[in-house]
Design a protein around this motif. Structure first.
Motif, mmCIF file in Angstrom:
data_model
loop_
_atom_site.group_PDB
_atom_site.id
_atom_site.type_symbol
_atom_site.label_atom_id
_atom_site.label_comp_id
_atom_site.label_asym_id
_atom_site.label_seq_id
_atom_site.Cartn_x
_atom_site.Cartn_y
_atom_site.Cartn_z
ATOM 1 N N GLY A 58 -66.204 68.695 74.522
ATOM 2 C CA GLY A 58 -67.685 68.801 74.736
ATOM 3 C C GLY A 58 -68.183 67.538 75.727
ATOM 4 N N GLU A 59 -67.530 66.423 75.385
ATOM 5 C CA GLU A 59 -68.052 65.318 76.107
ATOM 6 C C GLU A 59 -67.684 65.416 77.663
ATOM 7 O OE1 GLU A 59 -67.997 61.586 73.307
ATOM 8 O OE2 GLU A 59 -66.204 62.324 73.923
ATOM 9 N N GLN A 60 -66.551 66.245 77.961
ATOM 10 C CA GLN A 60 -66.128 66.184 79.214
ATOM 11 C C GLN A 60 -66.783 67.382 80.068
ATOM 12 O OE1 GLN A 60 -61.809 65.772 80.189
ATOM 13 N NE2 GLN A 60 -61.492 65.666 77.700
ATOM 14 N N ILE A 61 -67.189 68.231 79.301
ATOM 15 C CA ILE A 61 -68.274 69.438 80.084
ATOM 16 C C ILE A 61 -69.483 68.917 80.302
ATOM 17 C CG2 ILE A 61 -69.281 71.768 79.829
ATOM 18 C CD1 ILE A 61 -66.844 72.392 77.664
ATOM 19 N N SER A 62 -70.105 68.166 79.227
ATOM 20 C CA SER A 62 -71.381 67.626 79.377
ATOM 21 C C SER A 62 -71.383 66.511 80.448
ATOM 22 C CB SER A 62 -71.544 66.819 78.013
ATOM 23 O OG SER A 62 -72.926 66.262 78.004
ATOM 24 N N GLU A 63 -70.410 65.936 80.901
ATOM 25 C CA GLU A 63 -70.595 64.576 82.061
ATOM 26 C C GLU A 63 -70.795 65.420 83.358
ATOM 27 O OE1 GLU A 63 -67.301 61.355 83.567
ATOM 28 O OE2 GLU A 63 -66.322 63.215 82.622
ATOM 29 N N VAL A 64 -70.386 66.558 83.413
ATOM 30 C CA VAL A 64 -70.844 67.400 84.673
ATOM 31 C C VAL A 64 -72.040 67.617 84.940
ATOM 32 C CG1 VAL A 64 -70.235 69.438 86.159
ATOM 33 C CG2 VAL A 64 -68.265 68.402 84.672
ATOM 34 N N LEU A 65 -72.588 68.070 83.826
ATOM 35 C CA LEU A 65 -74.023 68.347 83.566
ATOM 36 C C LEU A 65 -74.882 67.042 83.825
ATOM 37 C CD1 LEU A 65 -73.996 70.601 80.505
ATOM 38 C CD2 LEU A 65 -74.305 71.284 83.092
ATOM 39 N N GLU A 66 -74.593 66.014 83.280
ATOM 40 C CA GLU A 66 -75.242 64.587 83.363
ATOM 41 C C GLU A 66 -75.237 64.240 84.966
ATOM 42 O OE1 GLU A 66 -73.228 62.152 80.917
ATOM 43 O OE2 GLU A 66 -73.726 62.935 78.945
ATOM 44 N N LEU A 67 -74.038 64.484 85.630
ATOM 45 C CA LEU A 67 -74.101 63.857 87.023
ATOM 46 C C LEU A 67 -74.962 65.071 87.856
ATOM 47 C CD1 LEU A 67 -70.291 63.535 87.467
ATOM 48 C CD2 LEU A 67 -72.029 61.925 87.381
ATOM 49 N N HIS A 68 -75.194 66.421 87.631
ATOM 50 C CA HIS A 68 -75.772 67.435 88.444
ATOM 51 C C HIS A 68 -77.019 67.706 87.966
ATOM 52 C CE1 HIS A 68 -72.538 67.186 91.208
ATOM 53 N NE2 HIS A 68 -71.690 67.463 90.107
ATOM 54 N N LYS A 94 -76.866 72.533 74.500
ATOM 55 C CA LYS A 94 -76.855 73.968 74.287
ATOM 56 C C LYS A 94 -75.881 74.945 75.393
ATOM 57 C CE LYS A 94 -80.140 77.907 74.331
ATOM 58 N NZ LYS A 94 -81.403 78.229 74.517
ATOM 59 N N ARG A 95 -76.436 74.126 76.502
ATOM 60 C CA ARG A 95 -75.287 74.651 77.889
ATOM 61 C C ARG A 95 -73.856 74.427 77.631
ATOM 62 N NH1 ARG A 95 -74.274 78.264 81.451
ATOM 63 N NH2 ARG A 95 -73.460 77.412 83.259
ATOM 64 N N VAL A 96 -73.516 73.498 77.000
ATOM 65 C CA VAL A 96 -71.943 73.097 76.653
ATOM 66 C C VAL A 96 -71.569 74.387 75.716
ATOM 67 C CG1 VAL A 96 -70.321 71.682 75.346
ATOM 68 C CG2 VAL A 96 -72.028 70.791 76.923
ATOM 69 N N ASP A 97 -72.376 74.491 74.651
ATOM 70 C CA ASP A 97 -72.121 75.714 73.763
ATOM 71 C C ASP A 97 -72.038 76.912 74.514
ATOM 72 O OD1 ASP A 97 -72.216 73.753 71.828
ATOM 73 O OD2 ASP A 97 -74.277 74.522 71.116
ATOM 74 N N GLU A 98 -72.901 77.156 75.370
ATOM 75 C CA GLU A 98 -72.872 78.584 75.918
ATOM 76 C C GLU A 98 -71.514 78.733 76.717
ATOM 77 O OE1 GLU A 98 -76.402 78.451 78.249
ATOM 78 O OE2 GLU A 98 -77.882 78.883 76.720
ATOM 79 N N LEU A 125 -68.057 75.535 68.296
ATOM 80 C CA LEU A 125 -67.806 74.367 67.135
ATOM 81 C C LEU A 125 -66.707 73.483 67.747
ATOM 82 C CD1 LEU A 125 -67.986 76.501 64.047
ATOM 83 C CD2 LEU A 125 -69.756 74.724 64.577
ATOM 84 N N ARG A 126 -65.817 73.824 68.578
ATOM 85 C CA ARG A 126 -64.566 73.175 69.059
ATOM 86 C C ARG A 126 -64.969 72.214 70.141
ATOM 87 N NH1 ARG A 126 -59.075 75.431 68.491
ATOM 88 N NH2 ARG A 126 -58.761 73.140 68.578
ATOM 89 N N LYS A 127 -66.424 71.977 70.438
ATOM 90 C CA LYS A 127 -66.536 71.136 71.471
ATOM 91 C C LYS A 127 -66.339 69.591 70.969
ATOM 92 C CE LYS A 127 -71.502 70.646 70.299
ATOM 93 N NZ LYS A 127 -73.151 71.042 70.653
ATOM 94 N N LYS A 128 -66.248 69.172 69.784
ATOM 95 C CA LYS A 128 -66.167 68.045 69.106
ATOM 96 C C LYS A 128 -64.636 67.916 68.823
ATOM 97 C CE LYS A 128 -70.376 67.818 66.446
ATOM 98 N NZ LYS A 128 -71.084 67.783 65.107
ATOM 99 N N ASP A 129 -63.780 68.934 69.399
ATOM 100 C CA ASP A 129 -62.448 68.310 69.507
ATOM 101 C C ASP A 129 -61.591 67.778 70.668
ATOM 102 O OD1 ASP A 129 -62.210 69.893 66.932
ATOM 103 O OD2 ASP A 129 -61.716 71.639 67.428
ATOM 104 N N TYR A 130 -60.657 67.294 70.328
ATOM 105 C CA TYR A 130 -60.112 66.658 71.537
ATOM 106 C C TYR A 130 -58.741 67.498 72.289
ATOM 107 C CZ TYR A 130 -62.273 62.151 69.969
ATOM 108 O OH TYR A 130 -62.987 61.269 69.507
ATOM 109 N N VAL A 190 -60.887 75.223 78.879
ATOM 110 C CA VAL A 190 -61.743 74.250 78.985
ATOM 111 C C VAL A 190 -61.721 73.546 80.607
ATOM 112 C CG1 VAL A 190 -62.172 71.830 78.357
ATOM 113 C CG2 VAL A 190 -61.235 73.313 76.432
ATOM 114 N N VAL A 191 -60.680 73.842 81.177
ATOM 115 C CA VAL A 191 -60.791 73.129 82.407
ATOM 116 C C VAL A 191 -61.609 74.284 83.338
ATOM 117 C CG1 VAL A 191 -59.431 73.172 84.594
ATOM 118 C CG2 VAL A 191 -58.629 72.125 82.392
ATOM 119 N N ILE A 192 -61.544 75.309 82.967
ATOM 120 C CA ILE A 192 -62.529 76.474 83.797
ATOM 121 C C ILE A 192 -63.995 76.386 83.353
ATOM 122 C CG2 ILE A 192 -62.867 78.906 83.980
ATOM 123 C CD1 ILE A 192 -59.674 79.320 83.519
#
Length: 323
Positions: free
Chosen positions: A112-122, A133-137, A147-152, A164-166
């Motif tokens: 979740g943090e890795q997906i969110s990083e892209v949103l924080e930049l752009h 919410k966007r990470v969930d979507e 729910l798995r956004k908190k997993d490593y 996840v990469v996609i």
């Protein structure tokens, strides 16, 4: 008329080492239209990944150099863009799915943090709640429970990591997606699921895609046009129908199809292309394929062939350009 998204003209890319200069891409021309999927096919060492890295401006520092040519994304000059400009372009306008999902993710951050990083930049205007919410979507969009956004990363299988990469690549809905052999590390069942998912996502957000692969079966299922690459050049390009059903082909393309087993025939051996790719530090004169070509003529050994064009189908071969 189709609207051009990406234009590459006369691209030359070199890798310079202490021992030699590797001529990885040699005069490549390619156009990608909005919403179009192009398959980039060729043997290992043909220059496919280097082409994608050049578009992203991610060539290895102090080793990889764009020596000539132009790359324009929505008429923006990628080659002359500053690194600050490229940081804004990567992820938002163009994203890349790298070959190996196992090494593409940071093991000490949750997905979740890795997906969110892209949103924080752009997407700096988005609130923290909107980003969550966007990470969930986007996780749900690629077939993973929110729910798995908190997993490593180590808690996911290979296929899930690739999803996840996609998800990271598609988080900002880029206009162009570079998929570098996105299913190589996956088993056959997961391959089919990931490809179907990418196809659905492309249709939903109208993303253009360059799909780099060795698998002509994948190309037949997913691509609008197909470019055959050899020794840093595109030697044949056309619609999927031109490549798979057309009567005229470059001898290398014929060799690629000949090395695929025919399910309707019984044969003891495959028919591989004889020889090996030329040494990229010492490319031969003339046509780069001439020393492996069963139809080689004297002119092939000294003169680089012109492009034979018929409709949207072009072939770089003396067999057709001399007629």
């Amino acid at each position: 008329m189709a609207e051009k998204l990406l234009e590459i003209n006369n691209l030359h890319v070199e890798y310079k080492t202490d021992e030699a200069v590797v001529y990885a891409v040699n005069g490549l021309d390619l156009t990608v239209n909005r919403g179009e999927t192009i398959g980039l096919v060729g043997e290992t060492g043909a220059g496919k990944t280097t082409t994608a890295l050049s578009i992203m401006r991610l060539l290895p520092e102090r080793i990889g150099y764009i020596k000539d040519g132009s790359i324009k994304l929505e008429n923006k000059d990628i080659i002359r863009a500053t690194e600050a400009d490229m940081r804004l372009i990567r992820g938002e306008s163009v994203s890349m799915i790298f070959q190996d999902p196992m090494t593409s993710l940071n093991p000490i951050l949750t997905v979740g943090e890795q997906i969110s990083e892209v949103l924080e930049l752009h997407k700096k205007n988005m609130s923290k709640a909107e980003k969550s919410k966007r990470v969930d979507e986007i996780l749900e969009l690629v077939g993973l429970p929110a729910l798995r956004k908190k997993d490593y990363p180590h808690q996911f299988s290979g296929g899930m990591k690739q999803r996840v990469v996609i998800a990271i690549a598609l988080a900002c809905e880029p206009k162009l997606l570079l998929a570098d052999e996105p299913t190589t590390a996956l088993d056959v069942t997961i391959q089919a699921q990931v490809l179907e998912m990418m196809k659905d996502l492309k249709e939903k957000i109208n993303t253009a895609m360059i799909l780099i692969t060795h698998d002509l079966g994948i190309v037949a299922q997913t691509c609008d046009r197909v470019a055959i690459m050899y020794a840093g050049e595109i030697i044949e390009i056309g619609t999927a129908e031109d490549i798979f059903e057309g009567k005229d082909h470059h001898p290398y393309t014929v060799g690629l199809f000949g090395s695929i087993p025919d399910m309707k025939k019984t044969s003891k051996r495959l028919s591989p292309i004889e020889g090996l790719m030329p040494d990229p530090t010492n490319l031969p004169d003339g046509c780069k394929f001439h020393d492996r070509c069963p139809k080689c003529m004297e002119i092939c050994k000294t003169k680089n062939p012109d492009v034979f064009l018929e409709g949207m189908h072009s072939i770089k071969c003396h067999l057709y350009s001399l007629n």
